[in-house]
Write a protein that holds these residues in place. Structure first.
Motif, short mmCIF file in Angstrom:
data_model
loop_
_atom_site.label_atom_id
_atom_site.label_comp_id
_atom_site.label_asym_id
_atom_site.label_seq_id
_atom_site.Cartn_x
_atom_site.Cartn_y
_atom_site.Cartn_z
N SER B 28 0.83 -1.21 0.00
CA SER B 28 0.00 0.00 0.00
C SER B 28 0.87 1.26 0.00
O SER B 28 0.57 2.23 -0.69
CB SER B 28 -0.94 -0.02 1.20
OG SER B 28 -0.23 0.07 2.41
N ALA B 31 2.29 1.67 -3.50
CA ALA B 31 1.26 2.19 -4.41
C ALA B 31 1.08 3.69 -4.22
O ALA B 31 1.02 4.45 -5.20
CB ALA B 31 -0.06 1.45 -4.19
N LEU B 35 1.77 6.45 -7.23
CA LEU B 35 0.77 7.43 -7.68
C LEU B 35 1.32 8.84 -7.58
O LEU B 35 1.17 9.66 -8.49
CB LEU B 35 -0.50 7.30 -6.83
CG LEU B 35 -1.34 6.04 -7.04
CD1 LEU B 35 -2.52 6.03 -6.08
CD2 LEU B 35 -1.83 5.92 -8.49
N GLU B 41 -0.55 3.83 -14.44
CA GLU B 41 -1.51 2.92 -13.79
C GLU B 41 -0.76 2.05 -12.78
O GLU B 41 0.40 1.69 -13.00
CB GLU B 41 -2.20 2.02 -14.83
CG GLU B 41 -3.35 1.22 -14.24
CD GLU B 41 -4.17 0.46 -15.31
OE1 GLU B 41 -5.35 0.19 -15.07
OE2 GLU B 41 -3.59 0.14 -16.38
N VAL B 42 -1.42 1.77 -11.68
CA VAL B 42 -0.84 0.87 -10.66
C VAL B 42 -1.83 -0.26 -10.43
O VAL B 42 -2.97 -0.03 -10.01
CB VAL B 42 -0.56 1.61 -9.34
CG1 VAL B 42 0.07 0.65 -8.32
CG2 VAL B 42 0.37 2.81 -9.57
N LEU B 44 -2.96 -3.46 -8.43
CA LEU B 44 -2.77 -4.05 -7.10
C LEU B 44 -3.26 -5.49 -7.14
O LEU B 44 -4.47 -5.75 -7.09
CB LEU B 44 -3.54 -3.25 -6.06
CG LEU B 44 -3.24 -1.75 -6.01
CD1 LEU B 44 -4.09 -1.08 -4.93
CD2 LEU B 44 -1.76 -1.49 -5.75
N ILE B 56 -5.70 -1.23 1.40
CA ILE B 56 -5.74 -0.46 0.16
C ILE B 56 -7.07 0.26 -0.03
O ILE B 56 -7.36 0.79 -1.11
CB ILE B 56 -5.41 -1.34 -1.07
CG1 ILE B 56 -6.30 -2.61 -1.10
CG2 ILE B 56 -3.94 -1.74 -1.08
CD1 ILE B 56 -6.13 -3.42 -2.38
N LEU B 59 -7.32 3.61 -1.59
CA LEU B 59 -6.93 3.72 -3.00
C LEU B 59 -8.04 3.31 -3.96
O LEU B 59 -7.94 3.50 -5.16
CB LEU B 59 -5.71 2.84 -3.27
CG LEU B 59 -4.41 3.24 -2.56
CD1 LEU B 59 -3.37 2.13 -2.68
CD2 LEU B 59 -3.87 4.54 -3.14
N GLU B 62 -9.40 5.66 -6.67
CA GLU B 62 -8.38 6.37 -7.44
C GLU B 62 -8.40 5.84 -8.88
O GLU B 62 -8.27 4.62 -9.10
CB GLU B 62 -7.03 6.12 -6.77
CG GLU B 62 -5.81 6.39 -7.60
CD GLU B 62 -5.68 7.87 -7.97
OE1 GLU B 62 -5.49 8.14 -9.17
OE2 GLU B 62 -5.77 8.72 -7.06
N ILE B 65 -5.73 3.44 -10.22
CA ILE B 65 -5.56 2.16 -9.49
C ILE B 65 -6.47 1.10 -10.08
O ILE B 65 -7.64 1.37 -10.37
CB ILE B 65 -5.91 2.35 -7.99
CG1 ILE B 65 -4.82 3.14 -7.28
CG2 ILE B 65 -6.16 1.01 -7.30
CD1 ILE B 65 -3.57 2.36 -6.95
N LYS B 66 -5.93 -0.11 -10.26
CA LYS B 66 -6.76 -1.23 -10.68
C LYS B 66 -6.50 -2.39 -9.71
O LYS B 66 -5.35 -2.80 -9.53
CB LYS B 66 -6.39 -1.63 -12.11
CG LYS B 66 -7.26 -2.74 -12.67
CD LYS B 66 -6.85 -3.07 -14.10
CE LYS B 66 -7.54 -4.35 -14.57
NZ LYS B 66 -6.97 -4.83 -15.85
#
Lengths: 339, 339
Positions: B28, B31, B35, B41-42, B44, B56, B59, B62, B65-66
């Protein structure tokens, strides 16, 4: 004097013994010895992916032998195979070449395979398991020299990944044994073999292969190759001594312990080549040559020897086959294969 | 000066980065930092068996975030997840407690899981993988003391099996990276974290748990427990420094290398307990007490420290959060959880 934990001892005459990875150099010699010692039954378990029926062909019609085709990755196979078994000798493993060429299978067999076998032994109350480990648990790194006694750490700096993977997989196998001893009371003895050689030698192990490669070159009239200056040390152990150690470990009350199983003394690469030349009555001169790039060979990184005193104290074993005798026996067998 | 092999460097702003084992302390924070650094793109990735959505939750909405529910044991999951990904930060692992309690899953995730991720990276041409290793690769044996620089061997004598299994599994993960570098040109950097602590601390890691256990005791008005004489050394690293190291490793051109990631300085157990007492404004006196039998705790076995100079040379990173500041931040967060 080493303090040894006391566990179950096997009387071979009353026992059913299973050998995993049996269709092999060490497996076949161990089976021979167990039969000679009067074992009630010897189960030869192998998936025959590397193991060869040739190695155990001489045992096929022996009534006390049972050949079990099974795979270490299938726990049900092992649960079935270990029913009513008193002792297990767990030999099955990939070595450094295997970790280099087929790392997925090597990870499976060396770690999950050991775990499956320990679980099967626990469920079926197998009295004792002998786990074949290796002096690879000391590593092949640049710091390796002197006496590789049972307490030294794992040296990896400078070694190729496959060699480190192999050594670490054996460390994990040993510790899975300890875990089963602590959590389930599973008796075990770890034997850390040094480089095994002898009659029915296969071509898979990086170190012992060197004897065979040298012999093949000399027989073709080509100069044997000495990597480096020929002063690299190897510490071999003859397969008949390894078989005796396996049986001694089953018979002893020792448990939860790891001991080295090595030959009477180490030998340099130069001396080894001389023994092969002597056997072949050849006057070829060894050619000093560095290894080609990428060649997986386990250099010793300097003079070392592997003491086996602890095995004497713990399981009452010491090696008897001298290097000269062992090489002569191996090459006599090798020669017979061609005729 | 260390000679560093040169490989691909990532520009975070242009990149899609996947974190495996992301629903975690280190995941976390990493990440968050990615960002902040402008990552495109991040992803998780977690199977949420240990990872917690709580870690998370902040997040979730956001847009960059995927969240990817996937399991490291299913290669197809990883092949799908790494498509179009530039860099992977592979954190997912069982630690010593996991090897003690659920050794089958621990073997799966730490070894096969790493192998699956490397394979997925190879297939999808992921530019670089950061592999989270541990100072456990130096072992916890009786020989551990002094500076644990990147070259020292693995010490296991005297350590419990689960600790050795964890360390050996990390050695294998590192070597699987080397194997993929050598066989497939897969760029990687191994970061050997020392004991990570910080805000969003979970209760799973044997060492950092100690800070939390001490805090909980003091808050209940009970004397904190000092195992041994309180002079055991620990070398922690704050999670925000670890996140910075992960990002620095992606950004650097370094490849095929392993470096320590540790805090500014080690601390004794006694000093650590004093920091907790100070935070709690408590005048409780620590109670010196040996561990109960069977308790899995990683004693340091003597004074040691973990130098991180090589990380400075190789990826241009050094820790900035002092132990005092880090503990105060952690406990402030912990206190907020209860309110």
């Amino acid at each position: 004097m080493t303090t040894v934990k006391q566990g179950k001892a096997l009387n071979i005459k009353d026992s059913r013994i299973l050998i995993a990875g049996a269709a092999s150099l060490v497996g076949s010699h161990t089976a021979d010895l167990l039969l000679k010692e009067g074992a009630r039954e010897v189960l030869l378990l192998d998936n025959f992916s590397f193991g060869s029926m040739d190695a155990i062909a001489h045992l096929q019609n022996e009534p006390r032998i049972k050949i079990v085709r099974a795979d270490l990755m299938r726990l049900p196979d092992l649960l079935a195979a270990t029913e009513g078994v008193d002792g297990v000798i767990h030999l099955a493993a990939y070595m450094t070449l295997g970790f280099s060429q087929t790392p997925w299978q090597a990870v499976d067999v060396n770690i999950r395979g050991a775990q499956n076998m320990l679980e099967a032994c626990r469920v079926n109350r197998v009295k004792k398991i002998i786990f074949a480990s290796s002096n690879a648990v000391y590593g092949y790194g640049s710091g390796i020299k002197g006496a590789l006694s049972e307490e030294i750490p794992f040296h990896s700096v400078g070694a190729p990944p496959a060699a480190i993977l192999y050594g670490a997989s054996k460390i994990m196998g040993e510790q899975l044994c300890r875990h089963y001893y602590q959590s389930a009371g599973q008796d075990y003895v770890v034997l850390r073999y040094s480089t095994v050689y002898g009659e029915r030698q296969h071509y898979r192990a990086a170190n012992s292969l060197y004897i065979m490669e040298t012999y093949d070159l000399v027989r073709k009239g080509q100069a044997p190759v000495l990597p480096g200056d020929g002063k690299d040390t190897k510490h071999f152990v003859h397969v008949s001594d390894v078989a005796r150690a396996n049986v001694a470990a089953l018979q002893s009350t020792a448990t939860d312990v790891a001991v080295n199983v090595s030959g009477p003394a180490p030998i340099t690469t130069g001396e080894l080549v001389q023994l092969v030349l002597e056997y072949c009555k050849s006057d070829l001169k060894p050619e000093v040559r560095p290894d080609p790039p990428g060649k997986v060979r386990l250099t010793s990184g300097g003079a070392f020897h592997i003491p086996h005193d602890k095995a004497g104290e713990v399981i009452g074993w010491k090696p008897v086959v001298q290097m000269r005798e062992g090489v002569m026996r191996l090459l006599a067998w090798r020669e017979q294969q061609d005729s």
